[in-house]
Structures are given as C-alpha cells and as structure tokens.
Design a protein around this motif. Structure first.
Motif, PDB file in Angstrom:
ATOM      1  N   LYS A 126      53.943 -16.629 -11.116  1.00 11.02           N
ATOM      2  CA  LYS A 126      54.243 -15.540 -12.048  1.00 11.02           C
ATOM      3  C   LYS A 126      53.538 -15.757 -13.390  1.00 11.02           C
ATOM      4  O   LYS A 126      52.996 -14.817 -13.995  1.00 11.02           O
ATOM      5  CB  LYS A 126      55.747 -15.425 -12.263  1.00 11.02           C
ATOM      6  CG  LYS A 126      56.155 -14.275 -13.169  1.00 11.02           C
ATOM      7  CD  LYS A 126      57.665 -14.186 -13.280  1.00 11.02           C
ATOM      8  CE  LYS A 126      58.072 -12.972 -14.114  1.00 11.02           C
ATOM      9  NZ  LYS A 126      57.550 -13.030 -15.480  1.00 11.02           N
ATOM     10  N   ALA A 127      53.544 -17.009 -13.854  1.00 10.59           N
ATOM     11  CA  ALA A 127      52.880 -17.299 -15.129  1.00 10.59           C
ATOM     12  C   ALA A 127      51.381 -17.029 -15.048  1.00 10.59           C
ATOM     13  O   ALA A 127      50.774 -16.456 -15.965  1.00 10.59           O
ATOM     14  CB  ALA A 127      53.145 -18.743 -15.526  1.00 10.59           C
ATOM     15  N   LEU A 128      50.755 -17.429 -13.944  1.00 12.34           N
ATOM     16  CA  LEU A 128      49.320 -17.183 -13.776  1.00 12.34           C
ATOM     17  C   LEU A 128      49.020 -15.678 -13.710  1.00 12.34           C
ATOM     18  O   LEU A 128      48.030 -15.200 -14.293  1.00 12.34           O
ATOM     19  CB  LEU A 128      48.814 -17.874 -12.504  1.00 12.34           C
ATOM     20  CG  LEU A 128      48.846 -19.419 -12.523  1.00 12.34           C
ATOM     21  CD1 LEU A 128      48.437 -19.972 -11.171  1.00 12.34           C
ATOM     22  CD2 LEU A 128      47.929 -19.962 -13.627  1.00 12.34           C
ATOM     23  N   LEU A 129      49.858 -14.947 -13.025  1.00  9.23           N
ATOM     24  CA  LEU A 129      49.654 -13.498 -12.935  1.00  9.23           C
ATOM     25  C   LEU A 129      49.863 -12.821 -14.287  1.00  9.23           C
ATOM     26  O   LEU A 129      49.156 -11.866 -14.624  1.00  9.23           O
ATOM     27  CB  LEU A 129      50.599 -12.911 -11.883  1.00  9.23           C
ATOM     28  CG  LEU A 129      50.273 -13.256 -10.420  1.00  9.23           C
ATOM     29  CD1 LEU A 129      51.384 -12.773  -9.502  1.00  9.23           C
ATOM     30  CD2 LEU A 129      48.945 -12.645 -10.010  1.00  9.23           C
ATOM     31  N   ASP A 130      50.843 -13.308 -15.032  1.00  9.51           N
ATOM     32  CA  ASP A 130      51.055 -12.736 -16.375  1.00  9.51           C
ATOM     33  C   ASP A 130      49.837 -12.978 -17.271  1.00  9.51           C
ATOM     34  O   ASP A 130      49.436 -12.094 -18.044  1.00  9.51           O
ATOM     35  CB  ASP A 130      52.304 -13.351 -17.005  1.00  9.51           C
ATOM     36  CG  ASP A 130      53.583 -12.844 -16.354  1.00  9.51           C
ATOM     37  OD1 ASP A 130      53.534 -11.760 -15.735  1.00  9.51           O
ATOM     38  OD2 ASP A 130      54.618 -13.527 -16.477  1.00  9.51           O
ATOM     39  N   VAL A 131      49.261 -14.173 -17.168  1.00  6.28           N
ATOM     40  CA  VAL A 131      48.054 -14.471 -17.963  1.00  6.28           C
ATOM     41  C   VAL A 131      46.905 -13.558 -17.541  1.00  6.28           C
ATOM     42  O   VAL A 131      46.160 -13.018 -18.378  1.00  6.28           O
ATOM     43  CB  VAL A 131      47.673 -15.954 -17.804  1.00  6.28           C
ATOM     44  CG1 VAL A 131      46.319 -16.224 -18.434  1.00  6.28           C
ATOM     45  CG2 VAL A 131      48.743 -16.841 -18.432  1.00  6.28           C
ATOM     46  N   ALA A 132      46.755 -13.376 -16.233  1.00  5.13           N
ATOM     47  CA  ALA A 132      45.680 -12.520 -15.740  1.00  5.13           C
ATOM     48  C   ALA A 132      45.878 -11.074 -16.167  1.00  5.13           C
ATOM     49  O   ALA A 132      44.915 -10.384 -16.534  1.00  5.13           O
ATOM     50  CB  ALA A 132      45.596 -12.624 -14.213  1.00  5.13           C
ATOM     51  N   ARG A 174      39.496  -8.772 -18.593  1.00  3.64           N
ATOM     52  CA  ARG A 174      39.436  -8.511 -17.156  1.00  3.64           C
ATOM     53  C   ARG A 174      39.375  -7.016 -16.883  1.00  3.64           C
ATOM     54  O   ARG A 174      39.897  -6.202 -17.644  1.00  3.64           O
ATOM     55  CB  ARG A 174      40.664  -9.110 -16.451  1.00  3.64           C
ATOM     56  CG  ARG A 174      41.930  -8.304 -16.623  1.00  3.64           C
ATOM     57  CD  ARG A 174      43.073  -8.830 -15.766  1.00  3.64           C
ATOM     58  NE  ARG A 174      44.267  -7.996 -15.931  1.00  3.64           N
ATOM     59  CZ  ARG A 174      44.545  -6.964 -15.163  1.00  3.64           C
ATOM     60  NH1 ARG A 174      43.710  -6.612 -14.188  1.00  3.64           N
ATOM     61  NH2 ARG A 174      45.651  -6.258 -15.358  1.00  3.64           N
ATOM     62  N   ALA A 175      38.760  -6.678 -15.795  1.00  8.42           N
ATOM     63  CA  ALA A 175      38.745  -5.278 -15.373  1.00  8.42           C
ATOM     64  C   ALA A 175      40.082  -4.937 -14.722  1.00  8.42           C
ATOM     65  O   ALA A 175      40.771  -5.805 -14.190  1.00  8.42           O
ATOM     66  CB  ALA A 175      37.595  -5.050 -14.386  1.00  8.42           C
ATOM     67  N   THR A 176      40.430  -3.692 -14.789  1.00 12.05           N
ATOM     68  CA  THR A 176      41.692  -3.257 -14.188  1.00 12.05           C
ATOM     69  C   THR A 176      41.637  -3.488 -12.685  1.00 12.05           C
ATOM     70  O   THR A 176      40.751  -2.960 -11.990  1.00 12.05           O
ATOM     71  CB  THR A 176      41.949  -1.772 -14.476  1.00 12.05           C
ATOM     72  OG1 THR A 176      41.955  -1.584 -15.883  1.00 12.05           O
ATOM     73  CG2 THR A 176      43.263  -1.335 -13.877  1.00 12.05           C
ATOM     74  N   ASP A 177      42.557  -4.294 -12.227  1.00 11.10           N
ATOM     75  CA  ASP A 177      42.583  -4.645 -10.804  1.00 11.10           C
ATOM     76  C   ASP A 177      43.982  -4.346 -10.265  1.00 11.10           C
ATOM     77  O   ASP A 177      44.944  -5.055 -10.594  1.00 11.10           O
ATOM     78  CB  ASP A 177      42.240  -6.117 -10.612  1.00 11.10           C
ATOM     79  CG  ASP A 177      42.029  -6.469  -9.136  1.00 11.10           C
ATOM     80  OD1 ASP A 177      42.305  -5.595  -8.294  1.00 11.10           O
ATOM     81  OD2 ASP A 177      41.594  -7.600  -8.849  1.00 11.10           O
ATOM     82  N   PRO A 178      44.134  -3.324  -9.436  1.00 12.45           N
ATOM     83  CA  PRO A 178      45.478  -3.003  -8.909  1.00 12.45           C
ATOM     84  C   PRO A 178      46.045  -4.107  -8.030  1.00 12.45           C
ATOM     85  O   PRO A 178      47.260  -4.201  -7.850  1.00 12.45           O
ATOM     86  CB  PRO A 178      45.240  -1.717  -8.109  1.00 12.45           C
ATOM     87  CG  PRO A 178      43.772  -1.706  -7.805  1.00 12.45           C
ATOM     88  CD  PRO A 178      43.108  -2.395  -8.949  1.00 12.45           C
ATOM     89  N   LEU A 179      45.174  -4.966  -7.488  1.00 13.28           N
ATOM     90  CA  LEU A 179      45.662  -6.055  -6.642  1.00 13.28           C
ATOM     91  C   LEU A 179      46.530  -7.021  -7.438  1.00 13.28           C
ATOM     92  O   LEU A 179      47.553  -7.514  -6.945  1.00 13.28           O
ATOM     93  CB  LEU A 179      44.486  -6.787  -6.003  1.00 13.28           C
ATOM     94  CG  LEU A 179      44.854  -7.973  -5.101  1.00 13.28           C
ATOM     95  CD1 LEU A 179      45.731  -7.513  -3.941  1.00 13.28           C
ATOM     96  CD2 LEU A 179      43.594  -8.676  -4.590  1.00 13.28           C
ATOM     97  N   ILE A 180      46.136  -7.310  -8.675  1.00 16.09           N
ATOM     98  CA  ILE A 180      46.927  -8.226  -9.503  1.00 16.09           C
ATOM     99  C   ILE A 180      48.292  -7.613  -9.800  1.00 16.09           C
ATOM    100  O   ILE A 180      49.323  -8.311  -9.751  1.00 16.09           O
ATOM    101  CB  ILE A 180      46.165  -8.561 -10.795  1.00 16.09           C
ATOM    102  CG1 ILE A 180      44.900  -9.354 -10.486  1.00 16.09           C
ATOM    103  CG2 ILE A 180      47.053  -9.355 -11.747  1.00 16.09           C
ATOM    104  CD1 ILE A 180      44.094  -9.739 -11.697  1.00 16.09           C
ATOM    105  N   ASP A 181      48.314  -6.323 -10.109  1.00 14.29           N
ATOM    106  CA  ASP A 181      49.610  -5.673 -10.353  1.00 14.29           C
ATOM    107  C   ASP A 181      50.482  -5.690  -9.105  1.00 14.29           C
ATOM    108  O   ASP A 181      51.703  -5.898  -9.186  1.00 14.29           O
ATOM    109  CB  ASP A 181      49.377  -4.230 -10.817  1.00 14.29           C
ATOM    110  CG  ASP A 181      48.696  -4.166 -12.168  1.00 14.29           C
ATOM    111  OD1 ASP A 181      48.849  -5.131 -12.947  1.00 14.29           O
ATOM    112  OD2 ASP A 181      48.005  -3.167 -12.442  1.00 14.29           O
ATOM    113  N   ARG A 182      49.857  -5.500  -7.964  1.00 15.08           N
ATOM    114  CA  ARG A 182      50.624  -5.545  -6.715  1.00 15.08           C
ATOM    115  C   ARG A 182      51.168  -6.937  -6.447  1.00 15.08           C
ATOM    116  O   ARG A 182      52.321  -7.117  -6.039  1.00 15.08           O
ATOM    117  CB  ARG A 182      49.715  -5.090  -5.576  1.00 15.08           C
ATOM    118  CG  ARG A 182      50.406  -5.017  -4.223  1.00 15.08           C
ATOM    119  CD  ARG A 182      51.491  -3.951  -4.189  1.00 15.08           C
ATOM    120  NE  ARG A 182      52.122  -3.871  -2.896  1.00 15.08           N
ATOM    121  CZ  ARG A 182      51.676  -3.087  -1.910  1.00 15.08           C
ATOM    122  NH1 ARG A 182      50.597  -2.321  -2.113  1.00 15.08           N
ATOM    123  NH2 ARG A 182      52.310  -3.055  -0.761  1.00 15.08           N
TER     124      ARG A 182
END
Length: 353
Positions: free
Chosen positions: A150-156, A162-170
């Motif tokens: 979760k911490a890594l995803l929050d940083v990303a 970074r470009a908008t990446d729906p995969l990270i939000d998913r």
C-alpha cells in the motif's frame, strides 16, 4: 409426555399388577381351598368376600400412591445424569465449548455417554481453537506485506512525474480491499475467542459515535442518519461494540437505495436487556436470503456505492461480537425494502444502593 412420567407410570403399573396378583392369590386361597372349621358355616365365601373386599381396595389404593410417588422419585434419580448431559448440550450450542459434564458415580451407560460427550467437546474445542489461531496468525502475517504494498502504491500515485496509469489505481483498490479483509479476519478471530475485558458501556453513546464517524460517507451518498433512543447500559468491550454498531450503520449506508435514503439507529432499555436497532431503506431483500446474511462473504443486495466494496464480513463480525457478549441477533426484511437488524444484549447489573 416426558420420559420421567412414562417411567413413573410404568413403575406404578408393575406395582399395581403385582399387588393385584397377590390379592387374587389370597382370594383364591381363601375361597377355593377348604378350611377346617369354615366348612361347617354355610356360604362362608360370602362372609370372606365381604371382609376381604375393603382390605383389597385399601391395599390397591396404597400401592397406587406408593407406586406413583416411588416411581417419580426413582425416575428422577435415574434421569438426573441425563439432565446434566442435556444442559451441557445446550451450553455447547451457544458456542461455549469449554464446558465439561464430568459426571461422577459408577461406570454405567450414562457415565459412558457423558465421557464420550466430554471427549467430543474437547476435540471440537481443539479444532475450533486451531482454526481461529490459524486465521489470526495468517491475517497477522499478511498485514506487513500488504501495508508495504500500500505504501509503494501510495508513493506511485502521488508521483507527479508519472503518467496516469489506471492499473496502479486498480491495484490500490485491490490492495485496500485485501487490507480490509485482513483486519476483518483479525477482528472476527478476536470476537470468537472472547479475549477482551468487559467494561460498562452505554449503547446510546456508542450509536452516536458510530453515526458521527460515518456522517461524511452518508452525506456523500445522500443518506440521512437518524439516531434516537434511551440510555442503554450493558457490559462488554467498548471497541468491539463500537465496531458492531459501525458495521451495521455502514451496511445501512452502502446497501441503501439510489438517491435519497435513510438509516435509523435506535436504542432501548428493557428490564433485563438493552436493544440496538438499525434499519435502512433499500432494495427488497428476499426472505429466504435473510438467514444467510450473517454467513461470511454473503451479501443481500448489490452495493450502490462501488467505492466501498467491503470484505463481505460485516454481518458475520456483528454476529460473532453479539454472541461473544451473550446476546441475540435478529434480521428482518422490511416490507418496503431494506433490512432491520436488532441486537439484544444483557443489561448491566444495577448497583445496589
């Protein structure tokens, strides 16, 4: 007709039958066997019958009373071990597997049954404890990697480059749901093991705190929260009872109807219990589905708010917390749609003046 009454009547019947056979034998002896001295008295059988009949009636009446009283007493003594086994069964049915019969006395059929039942309870308690420890340990071990992810995803997500990446939000959504599920499993295990300290708790204050916490979510989803009721003192874990109330109110919000809806929370104090009731507007719930809503990962209706997917353990946790506090949980489908959930807990003991 109870077994004790059946045994009493059977015992009385045997006593009366034995008494009748003895009286018949005596009557035949007096009337059929010639007796010296009586043979010179004409129709001496009639005189014997007139004297014998009252004695026989008194004897049979005594045997009837003696048979009923003695049979009732003996049946009670014989069935006393069965009552202990029945009480232990009822205790185990409430979820308390630590109780043992430990029937004293000689080794008979009842003693063998009680020992077998104690052995079964010990095995069940061991298996349930092992499952609870496994769930708690597995959930605890999952918390660290999930929190790191979760911490890594929050940083990303927070990185402006970074470009908008729906995969990270998913992935962030899936990770959040996994964390919620882990925390729910830990809470469920804690409630099942009843490892908490009991304190005085007012359910009305708990209801107010839960509704205040969830008020932003309710306003966002256009759901009106209403609280009302009496002071409802009970004993238990403040944290678990708050989680119980929060789960119910949260379910009432996310399972509400689209558009304006409402969730009503009330508390009531009765002579020996206190009652918390949460009801909401929503889609109609099939009556045959209501008994299964407290099973893990069950849902009554589709969630209106997709940003709160939940773990599917809300009502299962409510049921476990209710049982851990020796209460009862009742779910009822409202005729106009939605659900009414009633939690009844033992009232706090009133201190003596």
């Amino acid at each position: 007709m109870s077994i004790r009454l059946k045994l009493t009547l059977s015992y009385t019947g045997f006593v009366l039958l034995a008494g009748i056979l003895m009286l018949v034998t005596g009557w035949l002896f007096l009337t059929r066997v010639p007796h010296i001295g009586l043979v010179f008295v004409p129709d001496y059988q009639l005189a014997v019958a007139s004297d014998f009949a009252p004695l026989a009636a008194v004897t049979l009446s005594f045997l009837l009373v003696f048979g009923l009283a003695g049979g009732w007493f003996l049946a009670g003594r014989m069935l006393a071990p069965l009552n202990s086994i029945t009480q232990a069964t009822r205790t185990a049915a409430t979820g308390s597997l630590s109780h043992r019969i430990q029937l004293p006395g000689r080794q008979d059929e009842f003693r063998e049954l009680a020992d077998a039942f104690d052995a079964m309870l010990a095995q069940l308690e061991a298996h349930v404890g092992e499952q609870q420890r496994f769930a708690a340990n597995a959930s605890h071990e999952l918390r660290t990697p999930l929190a790191t992810t979760k911490a890594l995803l929050d940083v990303a997500r927070a990185d402006p480059a970074r470009a908008t990446d729906p995969l990270i939000d998913r992935l962030h959504t899936v990770n959040t749901r996994a964390i919620d599920l882990t925390e729910a499993l830990l809470l469920l295990s804690r409630a099942d093991r009843q490892t908490f300290t009991r304190e005085d708790v007012d359910l009305s204050l708990v209801a107010e705190e839960a509704t205040e916490t969830l008020l932003p979510l309710a306003e966002k989803q256009k759901v009106t929260l209403e609280t009302d009721g009496d002071i409802a003192p009970t004993t238990g874990s403040p944290a678990l009872l708050l989680q119980l109330t929060t789960n119910l109110v949260h379910n009432g919000i996310v399972h509400n109807r689209p558009g304006p809806g409402s969730v009503r929370v009330t508390t009531e104090a009765r002579p020996y219990t206190v009652v918390l009731t949460v009801e909401n507007t929503g889609e109609p719930v099939p009556p045959d589905l209501v008994p299964h809503l407290t099973e893990p990962f069950q849902r009554g209706t589709e969630r209106v708010h997709t940003d709160h997917p939940g773990a599917g353990l809300g009502l299962a946790i409510v049921r476990s917390i209710t049982h851990a506090h020796h209460g009862t949980l009742t779910l009822t489908a409202r005729p106009g749609g939605g659900l009414r959930v009633t939690v009844e807990l033992p009232a706090a003991a009133t201190p003596r003046p």
